[in-house]
Design a protein around this motif. Structure first.
Motif, PDB file in Angstrom:
ATOM      1  N   CYS A 169       0.537  -1.152   0.137  1.00  0.00           N
ATOM      2  CA  CYS A 169       0.226  -0.297   0.066  1.00  0.00           C
ATOM      3  C   CYS A 169       1.030   1.075   0.325  1.00  0.00           C
ATOM      4  O   CYS A 169       0.532   2.347  -0.069  1.00  0.00           O
ATOM      5  CB  CYS A 169      -1.317   0.148   1.155  1.00  0.00           C
ATOM      6  N   GLY A 170       2.083   1.249  -0.359  1.00  0.00           N
ATOM      7  CA  GLY A 170       2.981   1.868   0.085  1.00  0.00           C
ATOM      8  C   GLY A 170       2.328   3.031   0.808  1.00  0.00           C
ATOM      9  O   GLY A 170       2.747   4.349   0.961  1.00  0.00           O
ATOM     10  N   SER A 171       3.328   2.796   2.568  1.00  0.00           N
ATOM     11  CA  SER A 171       2.467   4.249   3.464  1.00  0.00           C
ATOM     12  C   SER A 171       3.116   5.043   3.329  1.00  0.00           C
ATOM     13  O   SER A 171       4.658   4.944   3.490  1.00  0.00           O
ATOM     14  CB  SER A 171       2.480   2.852   4.791  1.00  0.00           C
ATOM     15  N   SER A 172       3.214   6.319   3.826  1.00  0.00           N
ATOM     16  CA  SER A 172       3.861   7.627   3.806  1.00  0.00           C
ATOM     17  C   SER A 172       4.215   7.702   5.260  1.00  0.00           C
ATOM     18  O   SER A 172       4.821   8.598   5.439  1.00  0.00           O
ATOM     19  CB  SER A 172       2.983   8.830   3.251  1.00  0.00           C
ATOM     20  N   THR A 173       3.221   6.929   6.227  1.00  0.00           N
ATOM     21  CA  THR A 173       3.511   7.783   7.622  1.00  0.00           C
ATOM     22  C   THR A 173       4.189   6.043   8.647  1.00  0.00           C
ATOM     23  O   THR A 173       4.753   6.878   9.648  1.00  0.00           O
ATOM     24  CB  THR A 173       2.419   7.781   8.249  1.00  0.00           C
ATOM     25  N   LEU A 174       4.859   4.827   7.749  1.00  0.00           N
ATOM     26  CA  LEU A 174       5.557   4.512   8.066  1.00  0.00           C
ATOM     27  C   LEU A 174       5.950   3.787   7.514  1.00  0.00           C
ATOM     28  O   LEU A 174       6.492   3.027   6.620  1.00  0.00           O
ATOM     29  CB  LEU A 174       4.297   2.899   8.467  1.00  0.00           C
ATOM     30  N   GLU A 175       6.931   2.842   8.797  1.00  0.00           N
ATOM     31  CA  GLU A 175       8.299   2.023   8.005  1.00  0.00           C
ATOM     32  C   GLU A 175       8.554   1.202   8.546  1.00  0.00           C
ATOM     33  O   GLU A 175       8.211   0.951  10.004  1.00  0.00           O
ATOM     34  CB  GLU A 175       9.551   3.488   7.942  1.00  0.00           C
ATOM     35  N   LEU A 176       8.909   0.182   8.449  1.00  0.00           N
ATOM     36  CA  LEU A 176       9.437  -1.254   8.602  1.00  0.00           C
ATOM     37  C   LEU A 176      10.084  -1.700   9.011  1.00  0.00           C
ATOM     38  O   LEU A 176      11.536  -0.706   8.052  1.00  0.00           O
ATOM     39  CB  LEU A 176       8.969  -2.246   7.317  1.00  0.00           C
ATOM     40  N   SER A 177      10.947  -2.040  10.085  1.00  0.00           N
ATOM     41  CA  SER A 177      12.251  -2.724  10.544  1.00  0.00           C
ATOM     42  C   SER A 177      13.210  -3.474   8.898  1.00  0.00           C
ATOM     43  O   SER A 177      12.089  -4.053   8.245  1.00  0.00           O
ATOM     44  CB  SER A 177      12.390  -3.871  11.976  1.00  0.00           C
ATOM     45  N   GLU A 178      14.189  -2.720   9.602  1.00  0.00           N
ATOM     46  CA  GLU A 178      15.329  -4.181   8.504  1.00  0.00           C
ATOM     47  C   GLU A 178      14.797  -5.748   8.425  1.00  0.00           C
ATOM     48  O   GLU A 178      14.304  -6.589   7.390  1.00  0.00           O
ATOM     49  CB  GLU A 178      16.596  -4.512   8.584  1.00  0.00           C
ATOM     50  N   ASP A 179      13.966  -6.757   9.355  1.00  0.00           N
ATOM     51  CA  ASP A 179      13.763  -8.001   9.301  1.00  0.00           C
ATOM     52  C   ASP A 179      12.370  -8.034   9.168  1.00  0.00           C
ATOM     53  O   ASP A 179      11.875  -9.212   9.310  1.00  0.00           O
ATOM     54  CB  ASP A 179      13.983  -8.652  10.801  1.00  0.00           C
ATOM     55  N   LYS A 180      11.195  -6.587   8.869  1.00  0.00           N
ATOM     56  CA  LYS A 180       9.518  -6.731   8.699  1.00  0.00           C
ATOM     57  C   LYS A 180       9.176  -7.055   9.796  1.00  0.00           C
ATOM     58  O   LYS A 180       8.107  -7.681   9.351  1.00  0.00           O
ATOM     59  CB  LYS A 180       9.710  -7.235   6.806  1.00  0.00           C
ATOM     60  N   ARG A 181       9.598  -7.226  10.888  1.00  0.00           N
ATOM     61  CA  ARG A 181       8.901  -7.758  12.392  1.00  0.00           C
ATOM     62  C   ARG A 181       8.273  -6.642  13.125  1.00  0.00           C
ATOM     63  O   ARG A 181       7.724  -6.757  14.551  1.00  0.00           O
ATOM     64  CB  ARG A 181       9.841  -8.625  12.894  1.00  0.00           C
ATOM     65  N   HIS A 182       8.502  -5.367  12.939  1.00  0.00           N
ATOM     66  CA  HIS A 182       8.314  -4.091  14.117  1.00  0.00           C
ATOM     67  C   HIS A 182       7.786  -2.950  12.641  1.00  0.00           C
ATOM     68  O   HIS A 182       8.743  -2.886  11.521  1.00  0.00           O
ATOM     69  CB  HIS A 182       9.474  -4.192  14.919  1.00  0.00           C
ATOM     70  N   VAL A 183       7.274  -1.927  13.194  1.00  0.00           N
ATOM     71  CA  VAL A 183       6.881  -1.261  12.369  1.00  0.00           C
ATOM     72  C   VAL A 183       6.872   0.351  13.417  1.00  0.00           C
ATOM     73  O   VAL A 183       6.710   0.573  14.489  1.00  0.00           O
ATOM     74  CB  VAL A 183       5.620  -0.770  12.201  1.00  0.00           C
ATOM     75  N   ARG A 184       7.498   1.448  12.578  1.00  0.00           N
ATOM     76  CA  ARG A 184       7.377   2.668  13.650  1.00  0.00           C
ATOM     77  C   ARG A 184       6.589   3.548  12.631  1.00  0.00           C
ATOM     78  O   ARG A 184       6.447   4.060  11.483  1.00  0.00           O
ATOM     79  CB  ARG A 184       8.985   3.408  14.213  1.00  0.00           C
ATOM     80  N   ARG A 185       6.673   4.971  13.093  1.00  0.00           N
ATOM     81  CA  ARG A 185       5.793   6.358  12.227  1.00  0.00           C
ATOM     82  C   ARG A 185       7.595   6.430  11.699  1.00  0.00           C
ATOM     83  O   ARG A 185       8.018   6.811  12.595  1.00  0.00           O
ATOM     84  CB  ARG A 185       5.673   7.006  13.161  1.00  0.00           C
ATOM     85  N   LYS A 186       7.919   6.578  10.170  1.00  0.00           N
ATOM     86  CA  LYS A 186       8.328   7.993   9.811  1.00  0.00           C
ATOM     87  C   LYS A 186       9.054   9.237  10.272  1.00  0.00           C
ATOM     88  O   LYS A 186       8.701   9.434  10.904  1.00  0.00           O
ATOM     89  CB  LYS A 186       7.921   7.680   8.445  1.00  0.00           C
ATOM     90  N   GLY A 187      10.647   9.376  10.127  1.00  0.00           N
ATOM     91  CA  GLY A 187      10.809   9.983  10.948  1.00  0.00           C
ATOM     92  C   GLY A 187      11.304  10.318  12.675  1.00  0.00           C
ATOM     93  O   GLY A 187      10.731  10.896  13.056  1.00  0.00           O
ATOM     94  N   TYR A 188      11.151   8.874  12.445  1.00  0.00           N
ATOM     95  CA  TYR A 188      11.198   9.054  13.943  1.00  0.00           C
ATOM     96  C   TYR A 188      11.883   9.023  14.410  1.00  0.00           C
ATOM     97  O   TYR A 188      13.247   8.634  14.288  1.00  0.00           O
ATOM     98  CB  TYR A 188      10.780   7.805  14.736  1.00  0.00           C
ATOM     99  N   THR A 189      12.251  10.176  15.510  1.00  0.00           N
ATOM    100  CA  THR A 189      13.188  10.566  16.396  1.00  0.00           C
ATOM    101  C   THR A 189      13.329  10.633  18.094  1.00  0.00           C
ATOM    102  O   THR A 189      12.291  10.918  18.200  1.00  0.00           O
ATOM    103  CB  THR A 189      13.840  12.115  16.078  1.00  0.00           C
ATOM    104  N   LEU A 190      14.421  10.228  18.954  1.00  0.00           N
ATOM    105  CA  LEU A 190      14.359  10.105  20.120  1.00  0.00           C
ATOM    106  C   LEU A 190      14.468  12.034  19.967  1.00  0.00           C
ATOM    107  O   LEU A 190      14.536  12.958  20.237  1.00  0.00           O
ATOM    108  CB  LEU A 190      15.437   9.991  20.405  1.00  0.00           C
ATOM    109  N   ASP A 191      13.783  12.159  21.456  1.00  0.00           N
ATOM    110  CA  ASP A 191      12.606  13.503  22.010  1.00  0.00           C
ATOM    111  C   ASP A 191      14.689  14.510  22.203  1.00  0.00           C
ATOM    112  O   ASP A 191      15.218  13.835  22.746  1.00  0.00           O
ATOM    113  CB  ASP A 191      12.074  13.283  23.544  1.00  0.00           C
TER     114      ASP A 191
END
Length: 155
Positions: free
Chosen positions: A131-153
């Protein structure tokens, strides 16, 4: 909504609309794998959206506890709404297998049939990719997901 073919001839999910309020994501059309993948992706996008993540203490804690913002897909797959979509996938799989092989919507060995047979985590990852999500990205192993552009506070 229509599904378009990309340059390789595979079906692409149409661009996701703005993330809706919780509960307003319609259930997938019965018997439609592409609709189910869209629903899974939109629901995951909602979980990590500005309108949900700040209010969802459980998910926010999971993101904060992670050093890189990735959350196991297996965790979010247990959330009620996403879990209901995965149950729909199981029903679609069962209904497809109940038909005679020559009249199945998803023919044995086809890419769609193989996607339908995936376990929850790889199924969700495949949905995000297709679906080509513009807001999510997968980890390299494709078992985890996060919001694109995540940075630590503070970074």
């Amino acid at each position: 909504s229509a599904v378009a073919a990309n340059s390789t001839g595979e079906e692409d999910c149409p661009p996701a609309p703005l993330v809706p309020l919780q509960g307003s994501i319609p259930p997938p059309a019965k018997g439609s794998l592409s609709s189910l993948q869209q629903s899974v992706t939109r629901q995951l996008e909602f979980y990590f959206s500005d309108s949900n993540l700040p209010r969802d203490k459980f998910l926010r804690d999971a993101v904060d506890d992670s050093s890189d913002g990735y959350v196991p897909i297996s965790l979010v797959a247990t959330f009620r709404r996403l879990h209901s979509f995965l149950v729909s996938r199981n029903e679609l799989r069962r209904d497809n297998k109940a038909l005679p092989e020559d009249s199945r919507t998803y023919k044995p060995g086809s890419e769609d049939a193989l996607i339908l047979e995936l376990d929850d985590v790889p199924f969700c990852a495949k949905a995000i990719e297709q679906c080509g999500s513009s807001t999510l990205e997968l980890s390299e192993d494709k078992r985890h997901v996060r919001r694109k552009g995540y940075t630590l506070d503070g970074e």
